[in-house]
Each structure stands twice: as C-alpha cells, then as structure tokens.
Design a protein around this motif. Structure first.
Motif, PDB file in Angstrom:
ATOM      1  N   PRO A 167       3.658  -3.383   9.717  1.00 41.59           N
ATOM      2  CA  PRO A 167       3.603  -1.957   9.378  1.00 41.59           C
ATOM      3  C   PRO A 167       2.998  -1.714   7.999  1.00 41.59           C
ATOM      4  O   PRO A 167       3.453  -2.271   6.999  1.00 41.59           O
ATOM      5  CB  PRO A 167       5.074  -1.533   9.419  1.00 41.59           C
ATOM      6  CG  PRO A 167       5.728  -2.499  10.358  1.00 41.59           C
ATOM      7  CD  PRO A 167       5.021  -3.802  10.115  1.00 41.59           C
ATOM      8  N   TYR A 168       1.962  -0.894   7.971  1.00 42.03           N
ATOM      9  CA  TYR A 168       1.248  -0.631   6.720  1.00 42.03           C
ATOM     10  C   TYR A 168       0.247   0.487   6.976  1.00 42.03           C
ATOM     11  O   TYR A 168      -0.237   0.650   8.095  1.00 42.03           O
ATOM     12  CB  TYR A 168       0.516  -1.899   6.271  1.00 42.03           C
ATOM     13  CG  TYR A 168      -0.185  -1.806   4.928  1.00 42.03           C
ATOM     14  CD1 TYR A 168       0.537  -1.621   3.763  1.00 42.03           C
ATOM     15  CD2 TYR A 168      -1.568  -1.919   4.832  1.00 42.03           C
ATOM     16  CE1 TYR A 168      -0.100  -1.558   2.524  1.00 42.03           C
ATOM     17  CE2 TYR A 168      -2.213  -1.862   3.603  1.00 42.03           C
ATOM     18  CZ  TYR A 168      -1.477  -1.676   2.451  1.00 42.03           C
ATOM     19  OH  TYR A 168      -2.095  -1.604   1.238  1.00 42.03           O
ATOM     20  N   GLY A 169      -0.043   1.255   5.959  1.00 40.56           N
ATOM     21  CA  GLY A 169      -1.050   2.300   6.077  1.00 40.56           C
ATOM     22  C   GLY A 169      -1.831   2.412   4.789  1.00 40.56           C
ATOM     23  O   GLY A 169      -1.234   2.527   3.717  1.00 40.56           O
ATOM     24  N   ALA A 170      -3.148   2.355   4.881  1.00 41.83           N
ATOM     25  CA  ALA A 170      -3.950   2.444   3.658  1.00 41.83           C
ATOM     26  C   ALA A 170      -5.391   2.813   3.973  1.00 41.83           C
ATOM     27  O   ALA A 170      -5.883   2.582   5.080  1.00 41.83           O
ATOM     28  CB  ALA A 170      -3.908   1.131   2.883  1.00 41.83           C
ATOM     29  N   ARG A 184     -10.841   2.248  -4.874  1.00 40.97           N
ATOM     30  CA  ARG A 184      -9.589   3.003  -5.033  1.00 40.97           C
ATOM     31  C   ARG A 184      -8.747   2.821  -3.783  1.00 40.97           C
ATOM     32  O   ARG A 184      -9.226   3.011  -2.670  1.00 40.97           O
ATOM     33  CB  ARG A 184      -9.889   4.486  -5.254  1.00 40.97           C
ATOM     34  CG  ARG A 184      -8.638   5.344  -5.439  1.00 40.97           C
ATOM     35  CD  ARG A 184      -9.004   6.727  -5.953  1.00 40.97           C
ATOM     36  NE  ARG A 184      -9.616   7.571  -4.960  1.00 40.97           N
ATOM     37  CZ  ARG A 184      -9.026   8.644  -4.409  1.00 40.97           C
ATOM     38  NH1 ARG A 184      -7.776   8.967  -4.754  1.00 40.97           N
ATOM     39  NH2 ARG A 184      -9.667   9.388  -3.538  1.00 40.97           N
ATOM     40  N   LEU A 185      -7.491   2.436  -3.977  1.00 41.74           N
ATOM     41  CA  LEU A 185      -6.580   2.199  -2.859  1.00 41.74           C
ATOM     42  C   LEU A 185      -5.631   3.375  -2.699  1.00 41.74           C
ATOM     43  O   LEU A 185      -4.930   3.756  -3.633  1.00 41.74           O
ATOM     44  CB  LEU A 185      -5.783   0.915  -3.094  1.00 41.74           C
ATOM     45  CG  LEU A 185      -4.711   0.576  -2.053  1.00 41.74           C
ATOM     46  CD1 LEU A 185      -5.346   0.309  -0.692  1.00 41.74           C
ATOM     47  CD2 LEU A 185      -3.893  -0.625  -2.507  1.00 41.74           C
ATOM     48  N   ILE A 186      -5.607   3.956  -1.511  1.00 33.66           N
ATOM     49  CA  ILE A 186      -4.686   5.037  -1.152  1.00 33.66           C
ATOM     50  C   ILE A 186      -3.777   4.461  -0.072  1.00 33.66           C
ATOM     51  O   ILE A 186      -4.246   4.127   1.015  1.00 33.66           O
ATOM     52  CB  ILE A 186      -5.449   6.256  -0.600  1.00 33.66           C
ATOM     53  CG1 ILE A 186      -6.534   6.695  -1.582  1.00 33.66           C
ATOM     54  CG2 ILE A 186      -4.508   7.404  -0.296  1.00 33.66           C
ATOM     55  CD1 ILE A 186      -7.623   7.544  -0.962  1.00 33.66           C
ATOM     56  N   GLN A 187      -2.486   4.321  -0.356  1.00 33.55           N
ATOM     57  CA  GLN A 187      -1.669   3.590   0.605  1.00 33.55           C
ATOM     58  C   GLN A 187      -0.308   4.201   0.893  1.00 33.55           C
ATOM     59  O   GLN A 187       0.256   4.942   0.102  1.00 33.55           O
ATOM     60  CB  GLN A 187      -1.493   2.150   0.140  1.00 33.55           C
ATOM     61  CG  GLN A 187      -0.674   1.981  -1.130  1.00 33.55           C
ATOM     62  CD  GLN A 187      -0.428   0.513  -1.457  1.00 33.55           C
ATOM     63  OE1 GLN A 187      -0.492  -0.355  -0.594  1.00 33.55           O
ATOM     64  NE2 GLN A 187      -0.130   0.217  -2.718  1.00 33.55           N
ATOM     65  N   ASP A 188       0.173   3.886   2.075  1.00 33.52           N
ATOM     66  CA  ASP A 188       1.536   4.146   2.537  1.00 33.52           C
ATOM     67  C   ASP A 188       2.098   2.749   2.823  1.00 33.52           C
ATOM     68  O   ASP A 188       1.943   2.215   3.920  1.00 33.52           O
ATOM     69  CB  ASP A 188       1.491   5.003   3.807  1.00 33.52           C
ATOM     70  CG  ASP A 188       2.872   5.274   4.399  1.00 33.52           C
ATOM     71  OD1 ASP A 188       3.863   4.806   3.818  1.00 33.52           O
ATOM     72  OD2 ASP A 188       2.944   5.935   5.445  1.00 33.52           O
ATOM     73  N   PRO A 189       2.707   2.104   1.819  1.00 38.26           N
ATOM     74  CA  PRO A 189       3.046   0.671   1.882  1.00 38.26           C
ATOM     75  C   PRO A 189       3.812   0.223   3.114  1.00 38.26           C
ATOM     76  O   PRO A 189       3.631  -0.905   3.582  1.00 38.26           O
ATOM     77  CB  PRO A 189       3.869   0.447   0.602  1.00 38.26           C
ATOM     78  CG  PRO A 189       3.413   1.523  -0.318  1.00 38.26           C
ATOM     79  CD  PRO A 189       3.147   2.703   0.557  1.00 38.26           C
ATOM     80  N   ASN A 190       4.671   1.088   3.646  1.00 41.15           N
ATOM     81  CA  ASN A 190       5.478   0.706   4.806  1.00 41.15           C
ATOM     82  C   ASN A 190       5.020   1.384   6.095  1.00 41.15           C
ATOM     83  O   ASN A 190       5.667   1.252   7.128  1.00 41.15           O
ATOM     84  CB  ASN A 190       6.951   1.023   4.553  1.00 41.15           C
ATOM     85  CG  ASN A 190       7.506   0.266   3.357  1.00 41.15           C
ATOM     86  OD1 ASN A 190       7.307  -0.940   3.242  1.00 41.15           O
ATOM     87  ND2 ASN A 190       8.176   0.971   2.454  1.00 41.15           N
ATOM     88  N   GLY A 191       3.928   2.132   6.014  1.00 35.92           N
ATOM     89  CA  GLY A 191       3.410   2.803   7.204  1.00 35.92           C
ATOM     90  C   GLY A 191       4.354   3.840   7.768  1.00 35.92           C
ATOM     91  O   GLY A 191       4.382   4.076   8.982  1.00 35.92           O
TER      92      GLY A 191
END
Length: 224
Positions: A167-170, A184-191
């Motif tokens: 699970p990850y979102g970026a 540039r990193l745009i992330q949702d670390p745990n998705g």
C-alpha cells in the motif's frame, strides 16, 4: 500505454512484456503478468511507433533494453518521448531525432507506472503504484547464478501467494530537460486516500489519478 504525437499524429506505445496475460472471467490479469515479468528479470519491454498515414508500425526500442516498459508521454514539439521503466524504478528519455535512450530519473521510492507531461510547463508526472518489495531487493543482491535459481523457484509459486502490492500512493514531478535534477515527490505514504496509482493524466493544472483497483478517480490540484 500510448500517446499521440501533437505534430505528426503518430501513435507511440509501449509493449511491456512477452508474457501473455491470463483471462479470469471478463478481465485480463495484467497485474499478475507484471509480477511474473518482474520475478523473471528479463528486459522484454519495447517502444513502438504507429503511423496512421502509412499504416505501418516501427520498433523504436527493441527488446533487451527496458525492463517492463510502461507509461509513455511526448513533449509538445514531438522531439522526445518520456518512458516509465517500472522494474528498474526509473524514467527514460528517447530522442526521436537521434534515437538515443537515456535515464533521466532513477531511484524512485517504489515502482513507477504511467506517465504524462504538461503541455505548457513541460513538467512530467509519474505515479508510483507500489512501494518496493523487500523480497525482491534481497533477490537483486544475490550473486549469479544463485539469483536465477531463486527467481525460478519464485516463478513456480501459486498465484495466491505471489508478491503483494505494498500500500502506497505517490506522484513524482520532474523536468525531463534536466536529467538528474531534483524531482518533487507528492505522496500518501500508506495509500489511505489514493493508493496503487497506475495512471496520471494532466489537464488544466490538475492531475487525474487512475488505478487498477480503485473505483474512483483521484484529483491533485497543481495550483495548491
């Protein structure tokens, strides 16, 4: 994936693997096919060009150079392509004039998937579908031929215990004209909000985020 050249109308597309996908019910299990390709470790990805004016297909990048060719985009002047190489976790630039292929972004935080470039700013956006798999990092570090033996064992495992998506979102933003720059990193670390992003489409300063598993389309506002 595919993209249409804004100048010539040619269609540029990727061919990720030479492994056929299984059909389960009414769908093709492309995700499992990608896992098999990753475990196998063969560079079978290709990049091709279709010219509707001549009805001819030409291979731009032959098999043996790209490990799972995936997302693809073209610049507004149609001078180069940006290609996502999923299982080497990097983005490539193919010059349509010189036919050169170069790495422009590497060491992603996970496995990149699609690709789209803003036709005004020229910046490109690549979604990260999954965080890296610890098991495969270990396999990559094994000496040859031990690594090949382990890969062959993994290929025999039943489908239900194949490596799972982490699970990850970026999304990664970068300038293809500045290789080795500062993405540039745009992330949702745990998705939790939007995970397993496999497609990104830029339109009017918003990125529309697609997925193989989500039943919705996510939106990221570039104006924020």
């Amino acid at each position: 994936d595919l993209v249409v050249g804004p100048k010539t109308g040619k269609v540029y597309f990727t061919d990720s693997t030479d492994i056929d996908s299984d059909r389960i019910g009414n769908t093709w299990d492309t995700l499992y096919t990608s896992k098999l390709d990753y475990v196998r470790g063969k560079k079978a990805g290709r990049v091709l060009e279709y010219d509707p004016a001549t009805n001819q297909v030409k291979t731009l990048v032959k098999s043996g150079r790209i490990s799972f060719a995936n997302g693809i985009s073209v610049d507004k002047d149609e001078t180069y392509l940006v290609i996502t190489e999923t299982f080497r976790a990097q983005s490539l630039k193919f010059d349509l004039t010189t036919n050169s292929l170069d790495v422009i972004v590497n060491q992603y935080t996970g496995y990149p998937d699609g690709c789209d470039c803003h036709q005004t700013t020229g910046l490109c956006y690549v979604p990260i579908a999954s965080a890296g798999l610890k098991l495969m990092k270990i396999v990559h570090g094994l000496p040859h031929p031990i690594d090949r033996w382990v890969r062959n064992v993994l290929l025999t495992l039943p489908r239900n215990i194949a490596p799972k998506v982490v699970p990850y979102g970026a999304i990664v933003e970068f300038d293809p004209q500045t290789p080795g720059g500062s993405p540039r990193l745009i992330q949702d670390p745990n998705g939790q909000d939007v995970g397993m992003i496999t497609g990104a489409t830029v339109y009017q300063n918003q990125i529309y985020l697609g997925s193989l598993k989500n039943d919705f389309v996510g939106i990221y506002d570039l104006n924020k």
